[in-house]
Design a protein around this motif. Structure first.
Motif, PDB file in Angstrom:
ATOM      1  N   VAL A   1     -58.501  17.837  -6.101  1.00 43.40           N
ATOM      2  CA  VAL A   1     -59.762  18.576  -6.078  1.00 43.40           C
ATOM      3  C   VAL A   1     -60.506  18.310  -7.387  1.00 43.40           C
ATOM      4  CG1 VAL A   1     -60.844  20.826  -5.803  1.00 43.40           C
ATOM      5  CG2 VAL A   1     -58.662  20.340  -4.660  1.00 43.40           C
ATOM      6  N   ARG A   2     -61.609  17.608  -7.289  1.00 44.36           N
ATOM      7  CA  ARG A   2     -62.345  17.216  -8.488  1.00 44.36           C
ATOM      8  C   ARG A   2     -62.788  18.446  -9.280  1.00 44.36           C
ATOM      9  NH1 ARG A   2     -67.169  12.829  -8.573  1.00 44.36           N
ATOM     10  NH2 ARG A   2     -65.449  11.650  -7.656  1.00 44.36           N
ATOM     11  N   GLY A   3     -62.460  18.434 -10.586  1.00 46.31           N
ATOM     12  CA  GLY A   3     -62.827  19.534 -11.465  1.00 46.31           C
ATOM     13  C   GLY A   3     -61.816  20.666 -11.488  1.00 46.31           C
ATOM     14  N   TYR A   4     -60.809  20.633 -10.590  1.00 43.35           N
ATOM     15  CA  TYR A   4     -59.853  21.747 -10.515  1.00 43.35           C
ATOM     16  C   TYR A   4     -58.420  21.231 -10.387  1.00 43.35           C
ATOM     17  CZ  TYR A   4     -64.079  24.444  -9.801  1.00 43.35           C
ATOM     18  OH  TYR A   4     -65.317  25.012  -9.949  1.00 43.35           O
ATOM     19  N   VAL A   5     -58.153  20.048 -10.965  1.00 41.32           N
ATOM     20  CA  VAL A   5     -56.820  19.450 -10.891  1.00 41.32           C
ATOM     21  C   VAL A   5     -55.891  20.121 -11.899  1.00 41.32           C
ATOM     22  CG1 VAL A   5     -55.487  17.340 -11.291  1.00 41.32           C
ATOM     23  CG2 VAL A   5     -57.666  17.220 -10.064  1.00 41.32           C
ATOM     24  N   GLY A   6     -54.687  20.427 -11.453  1.00 39.63           N
ATOM     25  CA  GLY A   6     -53.645  20.952 -12.332  1.00 39.63           C
ATOM     26  C   GLY A   6     -52.363  20.174 -12.128  1.00 39.63           C
TER      27      GLY A   6
ATOM     28  N   TRP B   1     -50.563  26.921 -20.515  1.00 41.06           N
ATOM     29  CA  TRP B   1     -51.929  26.428 -20.445  1.00 41.06           C
ATOM     30  C   TRP B   1     -52.711  27.112 -19.327  1.00 41.06           C
ATOM     31  CZ3 TRP B   1     -52.982  23.081 -24.337  1.00 41.06           C
ATOM     32  CH2 TRP B   1     -51.886  22.473 -24.953  1.00 41.06           C
ATOM     33  N   VAL B   2     -54.041  27.099 -19.498  1.00 38.29           N
ATOM     34  CA  VAL B   2     -54.953  27.389 -18.395  1.00 38.29           C
ATOM     35  C   VAL B   2     -55.393  26.046 -17.832  1.00 38.29           C
ATOM     36  CG1 VAL B   2     -57.155  28.399 -17.694  1.00 38.29           C
ATOM     37  CG2 VAL B   2     -55.767  29.513 -19.467  1.00 38.29           C
ATOM     38  N   THR B   3     -55.224  25.851 -16.547  1.00 37.29           N
ATOM     39  CA  THR B   3     -55.519  24.549 -15.958  1.00 37.29           C
ATOM     40  C   THR B   3     -55.960  24.737 -14.513  1.00 37.29           C
ATOM     41  OG1 THR B   3     -54.639  22.294 -15.644  1.00 37.29           O
ATOM     42  CG2 THR B   3     -53.140  24.138 -15.198  1.00 37.29           C
ATOM     43  N   GLY B   4     -56.324  23.658 -13.872  1.00 41.48           N
ATOM     44  CA  GLY B   4     -56.756  23.725 -12.486  1.00 41.48           C
ATOM     45  C   GLY B   4     -55.645  24.205 -11.568  1.00 41.48           C
ATOM     46  N   ALA B   5     -56.042  24.876 -10.465  1.00 36.16           N
ATOM     47  CA  ALA B   5     -55.069  25.377  -9.485  1.00 36.16           C
ATOM     48  C   ALA B   5     -55.005  24.481  -8.256  1.00 36.16           C
ATOM     49  CB  ALA B   5     -55.432  26.799  -9.075  1.00 36.16           C
TER      50      ALA B   5
ATOM     51  N   GLY C   1     -62.796  25.882  -6.973  1.00 35.45           N
ATOM     52  CA  GLY C   1     -63.207  27.128  -7.602  1.00 35.45           C
ATOM     53  C   GLY C   1     -62.071  27.988  -8.122  1.00 35.45           C
ATOM     54  N   ARG C   2     -60.865  27.419  -8.289  1.00 33.84           N
ATOM     55  CA  ARG C   2     -59.713  28.220  -8.729  1.00 33.84           C
ATOM     56  C   ARG C   2     -59.010  27.523  -9.901  1.00 33.84           C
ATOM     57  NH1 ARG C   2     -59.667  33.199  -6.405  1.00 33.84           N
ATOM     58  NH2 ARG C   2     -57.375  33.267  -6.370  1.00 33.84           N
ATOM     59  N   HIS C   3     -58.612  28.330 -10.886  1.00 30.29           N
ATOM     60  CA  HIS C   3     -57.779  27.857 -11.981  1.00 30.29           C
ATOM     61  C   HIS C   3     -56.523  28.716 -12.067  1.00 30.29           C
ATOM     62  CE1 HIS C   3     -61.351  25.596 -13.295  1.00 30.29           C
ATOM     63  NE2 HIS C   3     -60.502  24.861 -14.005  1.00 30.29           N
ATOM     64  N   ALA C   4     -55.585  28.305 -12.895  1.00 31.65           N
ATOM     65  CA  ALA C   4     -54.335  29.044 -13.061  1.00 31.65           C
ATOM     66  C   ALA C   4     -54.047  29.222 -14.546  1.00 31.65           C
ATOM     67  CB  ALA C   4     -53.183  28.311 -12.387  1.00 31.65           C
ATOM     68  N   ALA C   5     -53.555  30.412 -14.911  1.00 25.37           N
ATOM     69  CA  ALA C   5     -53.162  30.714 -16.284  1.00 25.37           C
ATOM     70  C   ALA C   5     -51.648  30.801 -16.371  1.00 25.37           C
ATOM     71  CB  ALA C   5     -53.800  32.020 -16.736  1.00 25.37           C
ATOM     72  N   ASN C   6     -51.128  30.687 -17.593  1.00 26.18           N
ATOM     73  CA  ASN C   6     -49.679  30.748 -17.835  1.00 26.18           C
ATOM     74  C   ASN C   6     -48.930  29.633 -17.106  1.00 26.18           C
ATOM     75  OD1 ASN C   6     -49.919  33.076 -19.429  1.00 26.18           O
ATOM     76  ND2 ASN C   6     -49.864  34.388 -17.610  1.00 26.18           N
TER      77      ASN C   6
END
Length: 565
Positions: free
Chosen positions: A332-337, A357-361, A365-370
């Motif tokens: 997913v462009r812009g939301y890669v983790g 890290w905070v990074t793409g999920a 439109g979604r990201h992930a923390a920890n």
């Protein structure tokens, strides 16, 4: 002979070319040293050819002083030689390629490792023939997409390339040291302010590598040096080693998925969450020989694609395209983790085990923390690929690094056996058994050195050549009247008889102001002016660099100029 400006093919310009950006480009054209023939192709006019030849002379003298033997190889070479080493593909579009009337493929040589290797294979059969150093000063070619900065980056250029041949690694190291010292002498004689820095080998191959850089605002290279120790390196060669991580994964909470619409960039994400960019994980997607690969770096840093390519060579590295994404809906462009990512994952050492890290999920439109390295994702290979910044720790002592721009004027490599293995370059050793020869490669940009010197030494009035490379030792100017012209002629003849190179401005019908302006622009180190006191046989001496002036009777001026310093 005295070089008379009344007969010299020289046309100075008051204005620089509209497309000229660098000082050397502007001044070499304005002063009548070079003229553009076509994009990246330059004609060296009489004054320019003199400076070019002087640089080549210094290089030749120092190469011969360490036992180098000069040869001259063809510029037009069979493509198969470059294909054998893989460099036909490595150079890509930079390599000029052509086909003759019989359909045979040729290239215009950018460097000549392959040909030198084959020459030595043909001529040398025993360890008694080595060590050997061969060199040439020759025209080279690179099909630059955007040639610029005048002769600093052209499609055709003069270069000295030298190659050493030894029977063992100790011999190679000795040859390398010999060339390194010769290069220091060359650049000191030419009048450069220069740095010797650690470098990467690139398409040349090999291991140990150092660049000789001339600091200049027009430089295309960036190098780092340390104010606290003698460390210096091209930024692509600066290494970073992460401190051992002691943060346990258990210290971090579970992964938390966040709703972050319209945040495809690190900047927009950090602003929305109110966190520093350094707390985020940037994941750049590239293709490595066509295979999609992710590269992770801290969000406040950039991936140095040159470093990445060097680490992964000879594999081809390129940024992913829209077509690559179209074939992988899981990316997913812009939301890669990195968590659950189905591609190979490379990372900078700063992405150490236990860091969160905070990074793409991997969802729009979604990201992930920890997201914790070692717990939620693993790194397939650590590579030092981050672009170096001012203040980064020195690899040697830890002090903050400084960054400067510079022009590469020389590069030396310990090639090892890359080319001798391909062409099976062996000689009989002392025991009568075959020994594989090991090689070094040593390049100097001769035409580039002219432009680099112009960049370093010019002032607001024009060029200001170091004495060793200037087109003349003394620029004699007749201010215009008959007695002034006669005195200038007498001075020029006496200086020439004493062995000095003389440029005489004997052009009639030109005002003294025009002659003085041209003299400043042309940049000969010393000006001798037959002016207002010519009737008393008094001349004016002016140092072009410092602007210092003094009036002396002609005999005293001649004695001063012809006495060795």
């Amino acid at each position: 002979m005295v070089l008379r400006m009344s007969r010299l093919m020289l046309k100075t310009l008051r204005d620089a070319p509209a497309d000229a950006e660098t000082a050397s480009h502007k001044l070499l054209v304005r002063a009548g040293y070079v003229r553009r023939s076509s994009a990246g192709m330059w004609t060296w006019l009489p004054l320019g050819k003199r400076v070019l030849d002087n640089v080549a002379r210094v290089v030749r003298e120092e190469m011969e002083a360490i036992g180098g033997q000069e040869v001259l190889l063809p510029a037009l070479l069979p493509r198969e030689q470059y294909a054998a080493t893989g460099r036909a593909d490595e150079y890509g579009d930079l390599l000029f390629r052509l086909t003759d009337r019989k359909g045979a493929d040729y290239v215009l040589g950018p460097t000549h490792e392959e040909v030198f290797t084959q020459i030595v294979k043909d001529q040398c059969t025993s360890y008694k023939d080595l060590p050997l150093t061969l060199f040439q000063i020759q025209t080279k070619y690179r099909d630059e997409a955007r040639p610029r900065s005048g002769v600093l980056r052209g499609r055709e250029f003069q270069m000295k390339d030298a190659y050493s041949f030894d029977t063992d690694d100790e011999g190679l190291a000795a040859s390398y040291r010999l060339h390194r010292q010769a290069y220091i002498r060359i650049f000191e004689r030419l009048g450069f302010d220069f740095r010797v820095v650690s470098a990467v080998s690139g398409a040349m191959g090999g291991s140990a590598s150092e660049e000789f850089l001339a600091p200049a605002a027009a430089g295309e290279d960036t190098f780092a040096d340390c104010p606290a120790c003698d460390y210096a390196a091209n930024t692509e060669a600066v290494t970073f080693t992460a401190a051992p991580g002691d943060a346990a994964a258990a210290e971090h909470g579970p992964v938390e998925e966040l709703d972050t619409p319209d945040t495809p960039t690190i900047e927009s994400l950090a602003a929305r969450l109110g966190v520093p960019a350094s707390a985020t994980l940037k994941n750049l997607l590239v293709t490595v020989d066509g295979e999609i690969t992710a590269v992770g770096v801290p969000g406040d840093r950039e991936v140095d694609l040159g470093k990445l390519a060097e680490h992964l060579a000879p594999a081809a590295v390129a940024l992913v395209t829209a077509e690559d994404f179209a074939g992988r809906p899981d990316l997913v462009r812009g939301y890669v983790g990195p968590q659950g990512l189905g591609v190979r994952y490379l990372a900078d050492p700063r992405i150490a085990p236990g860091t969160a890290w905070v990074t793409g999920a991997n969802k729009p439109g979604r990201h992930a923390a920890n997201v914790v390295c070692g717990r939620d994702f693993t790194v397939d290979r650590y590579l030092d690929v981050v672009t170096v910044r001012a203040g980064d720790p020195c690899p040697r002592c830890g002090a903050g690094l400084r960054l400067d721009r510079a022009i590469e004027i020389g590069h030396i490599f310990q090639l090892g056996r890359k080319y001798s293995d391909v062409f099976q370059l062996d000689v009989l050793g002392r025991d009568g058994k075959p020994v594989r020869v090991t090689m070094g490669c040593y390049g100097i940009g001769v035409s580039r050195a002219v432009a680099a010197l112009a960049e370093q030494t010019a002032d607001d009035a024009g060029l200001c050549w170091p004495a060793e490379v200037a087109p003349a030792d003394v620029h004699v100017i007749a201010a215009g009247k008959a007695e002034q012209t006669a005195l200038a002629e007498e001075a020029a003849a006496a200086l020439h008889a004493a062995g000095l190179r003389v440029l005489l401005d004997d052009r009639p019908s030109l005002s003294p102001g025009v002659k003085f302006t041209d003299a400043e622009l042309i940049g000969v180190p010393t000006l001798l002016i037959a002016g207002r006191r010519a009737r008393d046989a008094v001349v004016e001496l002016k140092d072009r660099r410092t602007g210092t002036r003094r009036e002396l009777p002609l005999p005293e001026a001649l004695a001063l100029l012809t006495t060795p310093h």
